[in-house]
Write an enzyme that holds these catalytic residues in place. Structure first.
Site, mmCIF file in Angstrom:
data_model
loop_
_atom_site.group_PDB
_atom_site.id
_atom_site.type_symbol
_atom_site.label_atom_id
_atom_site.label_comp_id
_atom_site.label_asym_id
_atom_site.label_seq_id
_atom_site.Cartn_x
_atom_site.Cartn_y
_atom_site.Cartn_z
ATOM 1 C CG HIS A 1 8.830 61.813 114.780
ATOM 2 N ND1 HIS A 1 8.044 62.683 115.507
ATOM 3 C CD2 HIS A 1 9.574 62.599 113.944
ATOM 4 C CE1 HIS A 1 8.296 63.929 115.139
ATOM 5 N NE2 HIS A 1 9.212 63.904 114.192
ATOM 6 C CB SER A 2 6.796 62.688 111.501
ATOM 7 O OG SER A 2 6.385 63.550 110.472
ATOM 8 C CE1 TYR A 3 4.484 59.714 104.228
ATOM 9 C CE2 TYR A 3 5.775 57.721 104.554
ATOM 10 C CZ TYR A 3 4.873 58.456 103.810
ATOM 11 O OH TYR A 3 4.337 57.912 102.657
#
Length: 423
Positions: free
Chosen positions: A299-301
């Site tokens: 997720h995300s980073y």
């Protein structure tokens, strides 16, 4: 009454500030000595912060260390509720004390982090593994969580990587845990589903990069003296500070900030960043697992950390990983200088569920030449992992079937979209 007192403090402070400005205007008309005093007064004014003045009546920054101490509990639906009223969490517990409320929120967040760690061990039956694997007794340490069969499962292994910020192992978003529920905010649904379907599981902890220790008085003094300014300029500044100390002390009586401890960071060996952590766990655990099919949810980073892992261990990842599900990943193939062969592999083996107003699994146009992008069925970044949950496991199943039949999956062209309600 408290509000009136705070207004009185602000009024007195502004009155004193006006007095200083009048003095400065008078001094500016004088000679060099007066101009030097003006400089000192300007320096003094720059140090006065109205936000600090508002701390006069701020309660101590001391908070409970248990959920019960906060008078909150998670109900049977996994929602955080007040023990007495049954109401959701209230951020503005004390009116007009934003800083204190924020500190209270952060203190509760730390308790929730420990609570999720406990759930990973008690409900998901994962074990906690210390990093580095050869850590000495005295050095800073981190940890990950893994199922008992994570390294021995011959079939499937699921690896979970959360995003950046305050979240730790087992979490997608602290805000969701506090304001929504445990299902949407934690990785627990993924872990339970994976175990039910015969996966081994490894939960990374990429934000646990250092420990904080309180500075000694000597270290605090050293940090304040370790300036790169020339000696002459530093001496002049010291002189000005001494000359204005009396005046500064006068203003300090209107301020009562909570004195927070000064700390220093001690980084964890080979795990000092999310990227380092991902590579370390790959080298010491994932690459050594027996699983024929390794799957990632990042997720995300966490997506950026996975792409960096690919750059550093391209051949190994291609040989070991069957499919990668990204959720609103912030990776960038241009900024990370991703090579052509990796981009081609990502197009065939990755899918990014992004925040979008489109229905779940609807193809979304991308400006980057990497992996297909489909809608996560929500416009909220932090909810993308939860909303795409059913589709991701279908994507993994398709990837295994495609691998066994030597045909690649096509996640963007599904005719039978899984509805979120079917979960």
């Amino acid at each position: 009454m408290i509000v009136l007192q705070r207004l009185m403090y602000i009024y007195l402070s502004i009155l004193n500030l006006l007095t200083v400005w009048v003095m400065m205007a008078q001094l500016q008309q004088g000679g060099p000595d007066e101009k030097e005093k003006t400089t000192a007064l300007k320096d003094l004014l720059s140090r006065i912060d109205l936000d600090e003045l508002m701390k006069k009546d701020e309660p101590p920054l001391e908070f409970p260390d248990t959920l019960e101490g906060f008078e909150y509990i998670f109900n049977e639906k996994g929602q955080l509720r007040h023990i007495k009223t049954g109401e959701p969490f209230v951020f503005n517990y004390r009116e007009d004390l934003h800083r204190w409320n924020q500190k209270r929120y952060e203190a509760l967040g730390e308790i929730i982090t420990k609570y999720v760690y406990e759930l990973l061990q008690t409900e998901c039956h994962l074990k906690k593994v210390t990093l580095p694997v050869d850590a000495t007794e005295s050095e800073p340490k981190s940890f990950i969580f893994m199922s008992e069969d994570a390294l021995t499962n011959p079939d499937k292994l699921l690896v979970l990587i959360h995003g950046n910020g305050v979240v730790r192992a087992g979490q997608w978003a602290r805000r969701l845990i506090i304001n929504e529920d445990l299902d949407s905010g934690t990785q627990i649904p993924y872990i339970k589903r994976a175990i039910e379907e015969g996966y081994g599981v490894i939960v990374l902890n990429p934000n646990e990069n250092y420990i904080e220790v309180e500075k000694t008085k000597a270290q605090v003094q050293l940090s304040s003296d370790s300036s790169d300014e020339p000696a002459e300029k530093r001496e002049r500044k010291d002189k000005i500070q001494k000359e204005t100390k009396k005046r500064r002390d006068f203003y300090e009586k209107y301020r009562n900030p909570q004195k927070e401890k000064e700390t220093m960071q001690m980084y964890i060996r080979d795990n000092g960043s999310p990227e380092e952590h991902a590579i370390y766990v790959w080298d010491h655990f994932i690459s050594q697992s027996a699983a024929e099919n390794v799957f990632f949810v990042a997720h995300s980073y966490g997506g950026l950390a996975f792409v960096e892992l690919m750059i550093q261990r391209e051949a190994e990842v291609k040989n070991k990983v069957t499919a990668v599900a990204l959720t609103d990943s912030v990776h960038n193939v241009w900024h990370q200088e991703v090579g052509k062969t990796i981009r081609e592999w990502m197009r065939e083996n990755c899918c990014n569920w992004v925040s979008s107003s489109e229905p779940l699994d609807t193809s979304v146009e991308s400006m980057l030449p990497d992996c297909p992008r489909v809608s996560a069925g929500t416009e909220r970044h932090e909810l993308t992992s939860w909303k795409s949950f059913p589709s991701i496991f279908k994507f993994f199943s398709e990837a295994v079937e495609a691998k066994n039949s030597a045909v690649k999956p096509t996640p963007t062209r599904r005719s039978n979209r899984i509805k979120y309600e079917e979960l």
